[in-house]
Design a protein around this motif. Structure first.
Motif, mmCIF file in Angstrom:
data_model
loop_
_atom_site.group_PDB
_atom_site.id
_atom_site.type_symbol
_atom_site.label_atom_id
_atom_site.label_comp_id
_atom_site.label_asym_id
_atom_site.label_seq_id
_atom_site.Cartn_x
_atom_site.Cartn_y
_atom_site.Cartn_z
ATOM 1 N N VAL A 124 0.836 -1.205 0.000
ATOM 2 C CA VAL A 124 0.000 0.000 0.000
ATOM 3 C C VAL A 124 0.870 1.255 0.000
ATOM 4 C CG1 VAL A 124 -1.738 1.239 1.345
ATOM 5 C CG2 VAL A 124 -1.846 -1.230 1.154
ATOM 6 N N VAL A 125 2.123 1.136 0.435
ATOM 7 C CA VAL A 125 3.009 2.293 0.519
ATOM 8 C C VAL A 125 3.194 2.938 -0.858
ATOM 9 C CG1 VAL A 125 5.393 2.985 1.007
ATOM 10 C CG2 VAL A 125 4.196 1.454 2.558
ATOM 11 N N VAL A 126 3.339 2.147 -1.891
ATOM 12 C CA VAL A 126 3.609 2.688 -3.229
ATOM 13 C C VAL A 126 2.431 3.516 -3.748
ATOM 14 C CG1 VAL A 126 4.142 2.089 -5.618
ATOM 15 C CG2 VAL A 126 5.282 0.911 -3.754
ATOM 16 N N PRO A 127 1.185 3.000 -3.729
ATOM 17 C CA PRO A 127 0.089 3.854 -4.187
ATOM 18 C C PRO A 127 -0.117 5.093 -3.307
ATOM 19 C CG PRO A 127 -0.627 1.572 -4.109
ATOM 20 C CD PRO A 127 0.726 1.633 -3.500
ATOM 21 N N LEU A 128 0.108 4.966 -2.000
ATOM 22 C CA LEU A 128 -0.025 6.132 -1.131
ATOM 23 C C LEU A 128 1.020 7.190 -1.471
ATOM 24 C CD1 LEU A 128 -0.776 4.563 2.366
ATOM 25 C CD2 LEU A 128 -2.340 5.788 0.857
ATOM 26 N N TYR A 129 2.246 6.752 -1.703
ATOM 27 C CA TYR A 129 3.297 7.696 -2.082
ATOM 28 C C TYR A 129 2.985 8.333 -3.434
ATOM 29 C CZ TYR A 129 7.795 9.530 -3.528
ATOM 30 O OH TYR A 129 8.789 10.351 -3.988
ATOM 31 N N SER A 130 2.516 7.535 -4.379
ATOM 32 C CA SER A 130 2.176 8.065 -5.700
ATOM 33 C C SER A 130 1.038 9.077 -5.605
ATOM 34 C CB SER A 130 1.780 6.936 -6.641
ATOM 35 O OG SER A 130 2.848 6.058 -6.818
ATOM 36 N N THR A 131 0.050 8.781 -4.773
ATOM 37 C CA THR A 131 -1.068 9.703 -4.586
ATOM 38 C C THR A 131 -0.579 11.003 -3.960
ATOM 39 O OG1 THR A 131 -2.557 7.838 -4.313
ATOM 40 C CG2 THR A 131 -3.333 9.967 -3.514
ATOM 41 N N SER A 132 0.276 10.897 -2.958
ATOM 42 C CA SER A 132 0.814 12.090 -2.310
ATOM 43 C C SER A 132 1.634 12.920 -3.294
ATOM 44 C CB SER A 132 1.677 11.664 -1.126
ATOM 45 O OG SER A 132 2.426 12.739 -0.647
ATOM 46 N N LEU A 133 2.446 12.257 -4.094
ATOM 47 C CA LEU A 133 3.262 12.955 -5.080
ATOM 48 C C LEU A 133 2.386 13.628 -6.130
ATOM 49 C CD1 LEU A 133 6.254 13.385 -5.793
ATOM 50 C CD2 LEU A 133 6.080 11.389 -7.262
ATOM 51 N N GLY A 134 1.360 12.931 -6.595
ATOM 52 C CA GLY A 134 0.443 13.516 -7.574
ATOM 53 C C GLY A 134 -0.316 14.697 -7.010
ATOM 54 N N ARG A 135 -0.713 14.589 -5.760
ATOM 55 C CA ARG A 135 -1.451 15.679 -5.124
ATOM 56 C C ARG A 135 -0.575 16.926 -4.975
ATOM 57 N NH1 ARG A 135 -5.242 15.142 0.152
ATOM 58 N NH2 ARG A 135 -5.658 17.349 0.385
ATOM 59 N N SER A 136 0.668 16.742 -4.549
ATOM 60 C CA SER A 136 1.549 17.903 -4.402
ATOM 61 C C SER A 136 1.885 18.515 -5.764
ATOM 62 C CB SER A 136 2.816 17.524 -3.651
ATOM 63 O OG SER A 136 3.588 16.621 -4.399
ATOM 64 N N THR A 137 2.030 17.682 -6.776
ATOM 65 C CA THR A 137 2.283 18.196 -8.117
ATOM 66 C C THR A 137 1.089 18.991 -8.622
ATOM 67 O OG1 THR A 137 3.724 16.328 -8.585
ATOM 68 C CG2 THR A 137 2.882 17.552 -10.474
ATOM 69 N N TYR A 138 -0.110 18.451 -8.411
ATOM 70 C CA TYR A 138 -1.324 19.141 -8.825
ATOM 71 C C TYR A 138 -1.455 20.473 -8.096
ATOM 72 C CZ TYR A 138 -6.260 20.284 -9.241
ATOM 73 O OH TYR A 138 -7.440 20.931 -9.467
ATOM 74 N N ALA A 139 -1.163 20.499 -6.790
ATOM 75 C CA ALA A 139 -1.248 21.740 -6.019
ATOM 76 C C ALA A 139 -0.239 22.765 -6.540
ATOM 77 C CB ALA A 139 -1.013 21.460 -4.541
ATOM 78 N N GLY A 140 0.959 22.317 -6.883
ATOM 79 C CA GLY A 140 1.962 23.230 -7.426
ATOM 80 C C GLY A 140 1.564 23.801 -8.777
ATOM 81 N N VAL A 141 1.006 22.961 -9.629
ATOM 82 C CA VAL A 141 0.561 23.426 -10.943
ATOM 83 C C VAL A 141 -0.595 24.405 -10.782
ATOM 84 C CG1 VAL A 141 -0.554 22.689 -13.083
ATOM 85 C CG2 VAL A 141 1.405 21.434 -12.208
#
Length: 182
Positions: A124-141
């Motif tokens: 579960v760590v990998v999808p959680l990390y990917s979700t967190s990374l995607g969310r921070s990228t989306y917030a930055g954009v």
């Protein structure tokens, strides 16, 4: 010279694939031995969660294994000539990401063999990390786009006077840009 590069690539790919298959075999045997001899483990998560790693490993075998021509008496190298060296297995990008999946699967399988079935939850760590990374990228954009629209309207943050950048304000203070015509 190109033939030497292809032969080197073929040798490197063969060694990498053989090592990968051997490590996989040892890890899966360790899991199966511990699950049958020491304490029973659930095989369904083992099969489901290692299926992507196995698929990737077979994909690497398909694209990375060098192919040789049939033996002929006039050639050296065990009577075979290199036909195709295979794709490089140390490439960046998608190939690197696929190796990460294989390594993560191996690590989790060893951990489950040593610790127990609860370690399957580490997948579960990998999808959680990917979700967190995607969310921070989306917030930055999104923040970047809000800065663009605020700058166009003249009220952006950190802009010095009338929607200008600091450089533009400094140039205007000095007397504006001087264009020299010839």
């Amino acid at each position: 010279m190109a033939q030497k590069v292809q032969k080197t690539q073929a040798t490197r790919n063969t060694a990498t694939l053989n090592r990968t298959h051997l490590i996989s075999l040892l890890i899966y045997l360790l899991f199966l031995l511990t699950s049958t001899l020491l304490s029973p483990r659930n095989l369904l998560p083992f099969l489901l969660l290692n299926l992507p790693a196995l698929a990737i490993e077979f994909w690497f075998e398909r694209i990375g294994r060098p192919t040789y021509t049939s033996p002929s008496p006039s050639t050296s190298n065990n009577g075979r000539d290199l036909r195709k060296a295979g794709e490089p297995l140390d490439a960046k990008g998608l190939t690197e990401w696929m190796w990460d999946i294989v390594y993560w699967s191996w690590g989790n399988t060893v951990l489950v063999a040593v610790v127990g079935d609860w370690a399957w939850w580490l997948y579960v760590v990998v999808p959680l990390y990917s979700t967190s990374l995607g969310r921070s990228t989306y917030a930055g954009v999104r923040q970047g786009f809000s800065g663009v629209s605020a700058g166009a309207g003249g009220g952006g943050e950190g802009s010095g006077g009338g929607g200008q950048s600091k450089r533009q304000a400094k140039m205007e203070k000095k007397g504006g840009q001087r264009v020299q015509y010839r």
